[in-house]
Motif scaffolding. Structure first.
Motif: not given
Lengths: 139, 139
Positions: A117-122, A24-29, A43-47, A14-19
């Motif tokens: 700095a464009d970067c696509v992360l999984r 948009m969201g926020r990445v924390v590092f 986006i979500l792609d294959e989990g 359910e958490a992944l379905r809502l995501l």
């Protein structure tokens, strides 16, 4: 008015379905010992959670760096009623290097900003948790 | 359509002004070795960020714990244009113990949820940074 609300922990699916229901969201590092929490598109792609970080300095800058563990958060909370949901995914972030995958994700994750700095992360969601806040049921 | 956007780092005062213009954000801390990022309500009071954490287990649970450093994030990003702003404040979080202050803050920070973990915290913004994303100017 009864302002009380109920909290419900959400199962992983359910958490992944809502995501997946928002863009948009926020990445924390950690960046130079300080917390960084930039809003980014996803986006979500294959989990997996795919994000694009052109709006920030890179999380994963060079191939020499080990793949960091990051947290990714999204929520939809009504500011008036303070009801809604929030989700946090935690996992290793790895740059998407396959050119076809990368081109596909870039098309889906419009970032626009003219940023080298464009970067696509999984992010592989090793842990996915969520909380739903609902109005207290009336008697 | 030109989707490019411009990034502008915001000075401290502008970051705090934007934070004060919204009523909710996300507090980032570590909970049992995992990142927690719950959305909570906030106000600014004399330069400090006051939050109420009834929606989560407490950040500062007992007087034995030392005061932790937390990050607090808020943003307003248009999901379509991906323009807007985000702000991060970093500082020590301390429970508000003065009964009068606490009662005043509780009245301002409606949390509603019937949660014994309810806690009012003061974050002193040692660092306040922000980023504004605006459309690229037309030629």
């Amino acid at each position: 008015m009864d302002n009380r609300r109920m909290l419900e922990e959400l199962p992983r699916q359910e958490a992944l379905r809502l995501l997946a229901s928002v863009t948009m969201g926020r990445v924390v590092f950690t960046q130079r010992t300080l917390p960084a929490i930039p809003p980014v598109p996803h986006i979500l792609d294959e989990g997996d959670v795919i994000i694009r970080t052109s709006l920030t300095t890179p999380i994963v800058g060079t191939t020499e760096q080990s793949d960091p563990v990051v947290a990714y958060e999204a929520d939809e909370i009504d500011a008036d009623t303070r009801t809604g949901w929030s989700v946090v995914v935690t996992g290793v972030a790895q740059p998407v290097r396959d050119p076809l995958d990368r081109a596909r994700y870039e098309a889906l994750l419009d970032c626009g900003a003219d940023d080298p700095a464009d970067c696509v992360l999984r992010i592989r969601p090793e842990i996915a948790t969520g909380l739903r806040v609902t109005p207290y049921p009336e008697n």
